[in-house]
Design a protein around this motif. Sequence first.
Motif, PDB file in Angstrom:
ATOM      1  N   LEU A  53      -9.747 -30.788 -30.076  1.00  0.00           N
ATOM      2  CA  LEU A  53     -10.505 -31.779 -29.714  1.00  0.00           C
ATOM      3  C   LEU A  53     -12.047 -31.944 -30.341  1.00  0.00           C
ATOM      4  N   LEU A  54     -12.579 -30.925 -30.484  1.00  0.00           N
ATOM      5  CA  LEU A  54     -13.851 -31.062 -31.108  1.00  0.00           C
ATOM      6  C   LEU A  54     -13.676 -31.680 -32.660  1.00  0.00           C
ATOM      7  N   LEU A  55     -12.535 -31.309 -33.362  1.00  0.00           N
ATOM      8  CA  LEU A  55     -12.419 -31.656 -34.749  1.00  0.00           C
ATOM      9  C   LEU A  55     -12.290 -33.004 -34.532  1.00  0.00           C
ATOM     10  N   VAL A  56     -11.288 -33.735 -33.824  1.00  0.00           N
ATOM     11  CA  VAL A  56     -11.187 -35.425 -33.645  1.00  0.00           C
ATOM     12  C   VAL A  56     -12.238 -35.932 -33.265  1.00  0.00           C
ATOM     13  N   GLY A  57     -12.798 -35.440 -32.234  1.00  0.00           N
ATOM     14  CA  GLY A  57     -14.126 -36.316 -31.902  1.00  0.00           C
ATOM     15  C   GLY A  57     -15.184 -36.264 -32.817  1.00  0.00           C
ATOM     16  N   SER A  58     -15.187 -35.077 -33.573  1.00  0.00           N
ATOM     17  CA  SER A  58     -16.416 -35.257 -34.640  1.00  0.00           C
ATOM     18  C   SER A  58     -15.988 -36.160 -35.775  1.00  0.00           C
ATOM     19  N   ILE A  59     -14.698 -36.259 -36.083  1.00  0.00           N
ATOM     20  CA  ILE A  59     -14.317 -37.095 -37.028  1.00  0.00           C
ATOM     21  C   ILE A  59     -14.309 -38.631 -36.567  1.00  0.00           C
ATOM     22  N   SER A  60     -13.969 -38.900 -35.404  1.00  0.00           N
ATOM     23  CA  SER A  60     -14.259 -40.298 -34.822  1.00  0.00           C
ATOM     24  C   SER A  60     -15.815 -40.629 -34.544  1.00  0.00           C
ATOM     25  N   GLY A  61     -16.649 -39.693 -34.624  1.00  0.00           N
ATOM     26  CA  GLY A  61     -18.025 -39.877 -34.379  1.00  0.00           C
ATOM     27  C   GLY A  61     -18.684 -40.201 -36.026  1.00  0.00           C
ATOM     28  N   ALA A 123     -17.240 -39.315 -28.466  1.00  0.00           N
ATOM     29  CA  ALA A 123     -18.039 -38.514 -27.522  1.00  0.00           C
ATOM     30  C   ALA A 123     -17.166 -38.006 -26.277  1.00  0.00           C
ATOM     31  N   VAL A 124     -16.205 -38.826 -26.027  1.00  0.00           N
ATOM     32  CA  VAL A 124     -15.314 -38.476 -24.712  1.00  0.00           C
ATOM     33  C   VAL A 124     -14.735 -37.402 -25.082  1.00  0.00           C
ATOM     34  N   MET A 125     -14.152 -36.948 -26.340  1.00  0.00           N
ATOM     35  CA  MET A 125     -13.212 -35.923 -26.812  1.00  0.00           C
ATOM     36  C   MET A 125     -14.138 -34.885 -26.963  1.00  0.00           C
ATOM     37  N   ILE A 126     -15.273 -34.802 -27.496  1.00  0.00           N
ATOM     38  CA  ILE A 126     -16.273 -33.737 -27.568  1.00  0.00           C
ATOM     39  C   ILE A 126     -16.428 -33.172 -26.233  1.00  0.00           C
ATOM     40  N   PHE A 127     -16.708 -33.994 -25.226  1.00  0.00           N
ATOM     41  CA  PHE A 127     -17.106 -33.771 -23.820  1.00  0.00           C
ATOM     42  C   PHE A 127     -16.059 -32.953 -23.390  1.00  0.00           C
ATOM     43  N   LEU A 128     -14.660 -33.500 -23.432  1.00  0.00           N
ATOM     44  CA  LEU A 128     -13.368 -32.777 -22.859  1.00  0.00           C
ATOM     45  C   LEU A 128     -13.103 -31.556 -23.438  1.00  0.00           C
ATOM     46  N   SER A 129     -13.666 -31.319 -24.719  1.00  0.00           N
ATOM     47  CA  SER A 129     -13.271 -30.247 -25.296  1.00  0.00           C
ATOM     48  C   SER A 129     -13.976 -28.798 -24.613  1.00  0.00           C
ATOM     49  N   TRP A 130     -14.823 -29.002 -24.096  1.00  0.00           N
ATOM     50  CA  TRP A 130     -15.578 -28.033 -23.438  1.00  0.00           C
ATOM     51  C   TRP A 130     -15.942 -26.895 -24.497  1.00  0.00           C
ATOM     52  N   TYR A 131     -16.263 -27.302 -25.602  1.00  0.00           N
ATOM     53  CA  TYR A 131     -16.275 -26.289 -26.845  1.00  0.00           C
ATOM     54  C   TYR A 131     -17.667 -25.275 -26.209  1.00  0.00           C
ATOM     55  N   PRO A 132     -18.636 -25.410 -25.767  1.00  0.00           N
ATOM     56  CA  PRO A 132     -19.805 -24.642 -25.481  1.00  0.00           C
ATOM     57  C   PRO A 132     -19.201 -23.475 -24.684  1.00  0.00           C
ATOM     58  N   MET A 133     -18.078 -23.505 -24.046  1.00  0.00           N
ATOM     59  CA  MET A 133     -17.712 -22.317 -23.115  1.00  0.00           C
ATOM     60  C   MET A 133     -16.306 -21.908 -23.518  1.00  0.00           C
ATOM     61  N   LEU A 300     -25.238 -38.222 -39.228  1.00  0.00           N
ATOM     62  CA  LEU A 300     -24.030 -37.762 -40.130  1.00  0.00           C
ATOM     63  C   LEU A 300     -24.180 -35.959 -40.221  1.00  0.00           C
ATOM     64  N   LEU A 301     -25.440 -35.494 -40.108  1.00  0.00           N
ATOM     65  CA  LEU A 301     -25.719 -34.146 -40.047  1.00  0.00           C
ATOM     66  C   LEU A 301     -25.395 -33.750 -38.961  1.00  0.00           C
ATOM     67  N   LEU A 302     -25.562 -34.319 -37.563  1.00  0.00           N
ATOM     68  CA  LEU A 302     -25.399 -33.805 -36.235  1.00  0.00           C
ATOM     69  C   LEU A 302     -23.777 -33.726 -36.310  1.00  0.00           C
ATOM     70  N   ILE A 303     -23.398 -35.041 -36.829  1.00  0.00           N
ATOM     71  CA  ILE A 303     -21.752 -34.772 -36.720  1.00  0.00           C
ATOM     72  C   ILE A 303     -21.120 -33.423 -37.677  1.00  0.00           C
ATOM     73  N   GLY A 304     -21.913 -33.500 -38.814  1.00  0.00           N
ATOM     74  CA  GLY A 304     -21.567 -32.220 -39.798  1.00  0.00           C
ATOM     75  C   GLY A 304     -21.666 -30.898 -39.022  1.00  0.00           C
ATOM     76  N   SER A 305     -22.574 -30.746 -38.308  1.00  0.00           N
ATOM     77  CA  SER A 305     -22.880 -29.939 -37.628  1.00  0.00           C
ATOM     78  C   SER A 305     -21.906 -29.255 -36.569  1.00  0.00           C
ATOM     79  N   HIS A 306     -20.988 -30.193 -35.979  1.00  0.00           N
ATOM     80  CA  HIS A 306     -20.029 -30.001 -35.014  1.00  0.00           C
ATOM     81  C   HIS A 306     -18.898 -29.538 -35.898  1.00  0.00           C
TER      82      HIS A 306
END
Length: 347
Positions: A53-61, A123-133, A300-306
């Motif tokens: 989800l983090l990957l797909v959300g980042s690509i979408s952003g 944004a929705v996919m990154i949120f639903l990924s719960w990647y920080p946890m 773009l750097l912010l998305i690249g960080s993800h």
Amino acid sequence: MASYVKSRSRRSGMLPPGAEFDLGNTSMEDRVRAIAAQTSFLEAVARKRSANLLLVGSISGFLGFMFAFVIGIVAEQTEGRTNIDGVPFKSGRSYFPSTVSEMVHDPEKPEGKVFFAFCFVGAVMIFLSWYPMQLRNVYIGDDAELCGISWVTIRQFVPAPGMMMLSIITTVPAAKASITDDFCITLHLLGAAMLFVGYFVCEAHAIGWGPFSGCLEEGKLNDSRTSIRQRKWCLTGIGLFYTIFCVVQVVLCTPLIDHSEDDQWGPLPGHEGVFLVNSATWHVKWLKVLSYGSEVICGLLLIGSHLILWYHCEERFYDLPETLAALHSRMNIESDGDSEGSGSDSG
């Protein structure tokens, strides 16, 4: 975790595939081993889903920023030299917005539609990924707190919702803004601060960037030196270009520039409301281009960080079992119950 998930299915003494939940005639040891295997499987599925989800959300952003940028540039070059009546501006130059928000503010235009679609989905996919946890190279435990709230909670509930607000609550050029538009502009700026500043601070705390060095206990973050170095470089770029963006925005709003050379807004004969009458001269336009470009690069750097987080996380390499455990179907359970009932009745 990856090797553990992969090896459990091959461990000697493991129940055969499909037998994990058919535990009626198995020993207690086999039951415990089957439950442990299923728990490990569910944990691996959740973490691998988070990475995906983090990957797909980042690509979408990323696509949202890029398509909006390209479409906006094309529109500026092909349609931006005339007013609403098709009359060329006296300056002879095309209108250029100073921010991405201004470029995509109209949801009826192609750049607005594309930006909203890709950035909101991302944004929705990154949120639903719960990647920080869920990702070990991001999770730092919940003991580290800010004002009684754990950093991982802040990272989960600030940047991604801010990106949603940024894409949904559009802004308008300040010269055309009404009192009610000012509410949208304020909320839009709040979303931008949640996304850029919120993510920057959370990431800086996690990797010990700059003034945040030493804030986290040694060994709290499970990440490689290469990954942390790349994350620090990316974060430095975010901070640099966001600072440039903010400084230029302040300059554009102060008497440091001759506002007679800025975009001119006013009424047009035969139309109600405020419209662009003349575009800015190059003395002002180059500042607007600098402001716009620095915001795009920052995004773009912010998305690249993800994407760096995804690339270096171990969860994306988890090897799940090739078959799923078979469960008792409801029909079998009901038939078993019916047979037991009929047996008792016959007795």
